[in-house]
Structures are given as structure tokens and as C-alpha cells.
Design a protein around this motif. Structure first.
Motif, PDB file in Angstrom:
ATOM      1  N   UNK A 196      -2.353   4.735  18.123  1.00 32.37           N
ATOM      2  CA  UNK A 196      -2.197   5.362  17.078  1.00 32.37           C
ATOM      3  C   UNK A 196      -2.202   4.132  15.656  1.00 32.37           C
ATOM      4  N   UNK A 197      -2.908   4.657  14.917  1.00 34.44           N
ATOM      5  CA  UNK A 197      -3.044   3.523  13.713  1.00 34.44           C
ATOM      6  C   UNK A 197      -2.602   4.405  12.362  1.00 34.44           C
ATOM      7  N   UNK A 198      -2.369   3.644  11.472  1.00 34.67           N
ATOM      8  CA  UNK A 198      -2.125   4.275   9.949  1.00 34.67           C
ATOM      9  C   UNK A 198      -2.914   3.570   9.137  1.00 34.67           C
ATOM     10  N   UNK A 199      -3.183   4.355   7.837  1.00 42.59           N
ATOM     11  CA  UNK A 199      -3.760   3.726   6.711  1.00 42.59           C
ATOM     12  C   UNK A 199      -2.864   3.672   5.287  1.00 42.59           C
ATOM     13  N   UNK A 200      -3.442   2.940   4.420  1.00 43.60           N
ATOM     14  CA  UNK A 200      -2.525   3.003   3.387  1.00 43.60           C
ATOM     15  C   UNK A 200      -3.746   2.819   2.144  1.00 43.60           C
ATOM     16  N   UNK A 201      -3.277   3.292   0.855  1.00 43.60           N
ATOM     17  CA  UNK A 201      -4.295   3.050  -0.231  1.00 43.60           C
ATOM     18  C   UNK A 201      -3.740   1.900  -0.953  1.00 43.60           C
ATOM     19  N   UNK A 202      -4.597   0.819  -1.297  1.00 39.26           N
ATOM     20  CA  UNK A 202      -4.327  -0.290  -2.417  1.00 39.26           C
ATOM     21  C   UNK A 202      -4.161   0.361  -3.416  1.00 39.26           C
ATOM     22  N   UNK A 203      -3.763  -0.567  -4.693  1.00 40.49           N
ATOM     23  CA  UNK A 203      -3.637  -0.184  -5.940  1.00 40.49           C
ATOM     24  C   UNK A 203      -4.807   0.463  -6.608  1.00 40.49           C
ATOM     25  N   UNK A 204      -5.935   0.017  -6.264  1.00 42.11           N
ATOM     26  CA  UNK A 204      -7.251   0.279  -6.653  1.00 42.11           C
ATOM     27  C   UNK A 204      -7.791   1.589  -5.814  1.00 42.11           C
ATOM     28  N   UNK A 205      -7.162   2.151  -5.000  1.00 43.87           N
ATOM     29  CA  UNK A 205      -7.316   3.459  -4.307  1.00 43.87           C
ATOM     30  C   UNK A 205      -8.175   2.947  -2.829  1.00 43.87           C
ATOM     31  N   UNK A 254      -8.172  18.820   9.372  1.00 45.35           N
ATOM     32  CA  UNK A 254      -8.481  18.178   8.135  1.00 45.35           C
ATOM     33  C   UNK A 254      -7.963  19.141   6.887  1.00 45.35           C
ATOM     34  N   UNK A 255      -8.261  20.533   7.167  1.00 46.88           N
ATOM     35  CA  UNK A 255      -7.584  21.420   6.134  1.00 46.88           C
ATOM     36  C   UNK A 255      -6.329  21.333   6.074  1.00 46.88           C
ATOM     37  N   UNK A 256      -5.416  21.167   7.105  1.00 44.49           N
ATOM     38  CA  UNK A 256      -3.980  21.001   6.661  1.00 44.49           C
ATOM     39  C   UNK A 256      -3.587  19.698   5.789  1.00 44.49           C
ATOM     40  N   UNK A 257      -4.313  18.761   6.080  1.00 45.85           N
ATOM     41  CA  UNK A 257      -4.015  17.325   5.500  1.00 45.85           C
ATOM     42  C   UNK A 257      -4.637  17.405   3.990  1.00 45.85           C
ATOM     43  N   UNK A 258      -5.661  18.223   3.917  1.00 43.12           N
ATOM     44  CA  UNK A 258      -6.052  18.204   2.413  1.00 43.12           C
ATOM     45  C   UNK A 258      -4.955  19.220   1.690  1.00 43.12           C
ATOM     46  N   UNK A 259      -4.850  20.444   2.437  1.00 42.35           N
ATOM     47  CA  UNK A 259      -3.728  21.281   1.649  1.00 42.35           C
ATOM     48  C   UNK A 259      -2.493  20.436   1.317  1.00 42.35           C
ATOM     49  N   UNK A 260      -2.006  19.895   2.156  1.00 40.27           N
ATOM     50  CA  UNK A 260      -0.953  18.790   2.137  1.00 40.27           C
ATOM     51  C   UNK A 260      -0.898  17.914   1.053  1.00 40.27           C
ATOM     52  N   UNK A 261      -1.967  17.748   0.570  1.00 40.50           N
ATOM     53  CA  UNK A 261      -2.408  16.596  -0.402  1.00 40.50           C
ATOM     54  C   UNK A 261      -2.189  15.326   0.146  1.00 40.50           C
ATOM     55  N   UNK A 262      -2.647  15.113   1.492  1.00 40.17           N
ATOM     56  CA  UNK A 262      -2.549  13.757   2.066  1.00 40.17           C
ATOM     57  C   UNK A 262      -3.723  13.016   1.974  1.00 40.17           C
ATOM     58  N   UNK A 293       1.042  -1.270   0.014  1.00 39.11           N
ATOM     59  CA  UNK A 293      -0.032  -0.142  -0.197  1.00 39.11           C
ATOM     60  C   UNK A 293       0.888   1.055  -0.079  1.00 39.11           C
ATOM     61  N   UNK A 294       0.274   2.584  -0.330  1.00 42.10           N
ATOM     62  CA  UNK A 294       0.870   3.589  -0.321  1.00 42.10           C
ATOM     63  C   UNK A 294       0.389   4.363   1.080  1.00 42.10           C
ATOM     64  N   UNK A 295       1.388   4.368   2.244  1.00 38.77           N
ATOM     65  CA  UNK A 295       0.954   4.670   3.377  1.00 38.77           C
ATOM     66  C   UNK A 295       0.408   6.290   3.305  1.00 38.77           C
ATOM     67  N   UNK A 296      -0.454   6.376   3.843  1.00 44.93           N
ATOM     68  CA  UNK A 296      -1.107   7.993   3.994  1.00 44.93           C
ATOM     69  C   UNK A 296      -0.331   8.531   5.057  1.00 44.93           C
ATOM     70  N   UNK A 297       0.311   9.679   4.969  1.00 47.26           N
ATOM     71  CA  UNK A 297       1.219  10.195   5.763  1.00 47.26           C
ATOM     72  C   UNK A 297       0.363  10.830   6.958  1.00 47.26           C
ATOM     73  N   UNK A 301     -10.867  11.485   4.756  1.00 49.43           N
ATOM     74  CA  UNK A 301     -10.824  11.645   6.120  1.00 49.43           C
ATOM     75  C   UNK A 301     -11.883  11.416   7.018  1.00 49.43           C
ATOM     76  N   UNK A 302     -13.114  11.689   6.358  1.00 50.46           N
ATOM     77  CA  UNK A 302     -14.347  11.279   6.867  1.00 50.46           C
ATOM     78  C   UNK A 302     -14.548   9.747   7.107  1.00 50.46           C
TER      79      UNK A 302
END
Ligand code: UDP
Length: 236
Positions: A176-185, A133-141, A83-87, A147-148
Motif C-alpha cells: 500500500x502506498x500513499x501520495x500527497x500534493x506539494x504546495x505547487x500541486x 475512479x468515479x467514486x474518488x472523483x465524486x468525493x473530490x479526492x 504535503x496534503x495527503x490524498x485520502x 488518478x491516471x
């Protein structure tokens, strides 16, 4: 089978496999705290965290949480979807502790109902700052919709984990947990859930059974991880 080392983090290594969409995650014995300022090794920590995280992930997957885990390869290695880890560090707090106490002065041990959800920007050079949330969106994360979705998963995961830990006599303080995007998003839960990433207090005695023992030089670090492992193992 492990092939090339793709990435080495503070506590884990990620290896490629023959399948470009799958990786093997190897759990090291290294421990760090304070953004790498404090370092140590604890023999067997990698094995214990890999096993603890696997047991928890299997439980979450039974409850329809989508994760990166495919299967364990051995006691220290897991085969996972790449996955691509969401930062973002997605933090859920049920009881005040740690940085929350330092930042806004809530008393350690104060129950937080409803739980507090936080996002931190996963960027060591800025010391993983708290963002909205606005920071995360501005950073393109991530997008607002993503986020919802992530917040919904955080709440569900917290409900399952609180119940699971309570069954083995543990209060889940925060994690603390982390999320990632699979190939299909698709967004899935990734990274570990272990005493390195959760605050776990014995329900009866209040004893700390997590990485705070290392952060606060309390001793008995590996013994606490062994105790957590034993309780989860006895439950299955
Ligand atoms: N946490 C983590 N990795 C980090 C920061 C925090 O796994 O880089 C976990 C930590 O173990 C605790 C929760 O997230 O369970 C909340 O941590 P906090 O924000 O209180 O930070 P800390 O006091 O650990 O610096």
C-alpha cells in the motif's frame, strides 16, 4: 528541529519545523491491525521501519520517482516536504493474499499477472472501503488525470520494488502506498514503505516477513522486521 506536534497517526507523529513547508516524521513503536481493533508495541519497530523506508525511498528517488523525503534526521525521524495527503490507499498486488482472498476467493499465493491495482478510500469510519475512479472523483479526492498519473507511478514503483526485493531474496506479494500534493500541486509519493505496509515472503521458504505475523499472531514480529532491515542494509 521538531517543534509542534501537528498530527498523530497509528504508527507515526508529524511535527512542524522552522520551515512551514517542511515537517519531521517520527516513527513510533506502536502497531495496530484491523482498523485499530488490535494494538501492541514492539520495541525498535519505529527505528527499523524508518530505516527500511528511507533505504527504499532513496532507491526509488534514484529511479526518478518524486517523493516527500528530504533526508533522515536520525534513525527514527525524517525531514520531509509538507504535503496534503490524498485520502486514497493505493494498493498493488502481485500475488493474491489478505482482503483479496477474503473478498473474491482467489487462492492465497496465486500469481497475478498483470498486477492488480486498487484504490481504497482512506476513512477509518467506513473501514477504508474499496472504491473506483468515479467514486474518488465524486468525493473530490483527485481528478481523473491525477488518478491516471498515480496509477502510472504505482506501476513504476511496483517494477522497481519487485526487483529490489528479489535482489534480497524476497517476493513482493502486495503493498500500500500513499501520495500527497506539494504546495505547487505536484503529486509525490508520501508515507512509509515498510513491513507494516507490504507483504513480503521469503523467496525460498515462503516465510512471512511482514505485519501479517502480528495480524495472525504468528510471533517473531520484530525478528522478521530485523531480518528485512539486515537484508536491505547488506545490499547497500
Ligand atoms: N495495507 C496497509 N494499510 C492498510 C491496509 C492495507 O498498509 O490500512 C497493506 C497491507 O499490509 C498489504 C496491502 O496493503 O500489504 C493489501 O492489504 P489488504 O487489502 O489485503 O488488506 P488486509 O488484508 O491487510 O486488511
Amino acid at each position: 528541529m521538531k517543534q509542534e506536534l501537528l498530527y498523530e497517526g497509528k504508527a507515526k507523529q508529524i511535527y512542524s519545523t522552522a520551515n512551514p513547508d517542511e515537517v519531521i516524521i517520527y516513527y513510533k513503536d506502536d502497531a495496530t491491525a484491523g482498523n485499530g481493533a488490535k494494538k501492541a508495541q514492539f520495541e525498535d519497530k519505529g527505528r527499523l521501519n524508518s530505516e527500511i523506508s528511507r533505504m527504499i525511498y532513496i532507491d526509488l528517488m534514484k529511479n526518478d520517482i518524486k517523493t516527500h523525503l528530504i533526508k533522515s534526521v536520525n534513525e527514527r525521524e525524517q525531514l520531509c516536504h509538507k504535503v496534503d495527503i490524498i485520502l486514497l490507499e493505493a494498493i498493488v498486488r502481485n500475488i493474491a493474499a489478505g482482503s483479496l482472498v477474503k473478498r473474491i476467493g482467489l487462492e492465497e499465493g496465486k500469481k497475478l499477472n498483470p498486477p492488480i491495482l486498487e484504490f481504497c478510500y482512506k476513512e477509518d469510519s467506513f473501514n477504508d472501503p474499496l472504491i473506483n475512479d468515479d467514486h474518488a472523483v465524486a468525493l473530490g479526492l483527485a481528478t481523473h488525470e491525477e488518478l491516471d498519473f498515480i496509477r502510472g507511478e504505482m506501476r513504476k514503483i511496483n517494477d522497481y520494488l519487485k526487483a529490489l526485493w528479489l535482489e534480497v531474496g524476497i517476493d513482493l506479494v502486495d503493498f500500500k502506498i500513499e501520495f500527497g500534493r506539494m504546495k505547487d500541486g505536484t503529486i509525490v509519493l508520501a508515507d512509509e514503505i515498510s513491513p507494516d505496509t507490504c507483504r513480503l515472503w521469503d523467496s525460498k521458504t515462503g516465510e512471512k516477513l511482514d505485519k501479517d505475523r502480528f495480524r495472525q499472531d504468528m510471533g517473531g514480529v520484530i525478528e522478521a522486521y530485523e531480518e528485512i532491515h539486515r537484508r536491505l542494509k547488506d545490499r547497500t
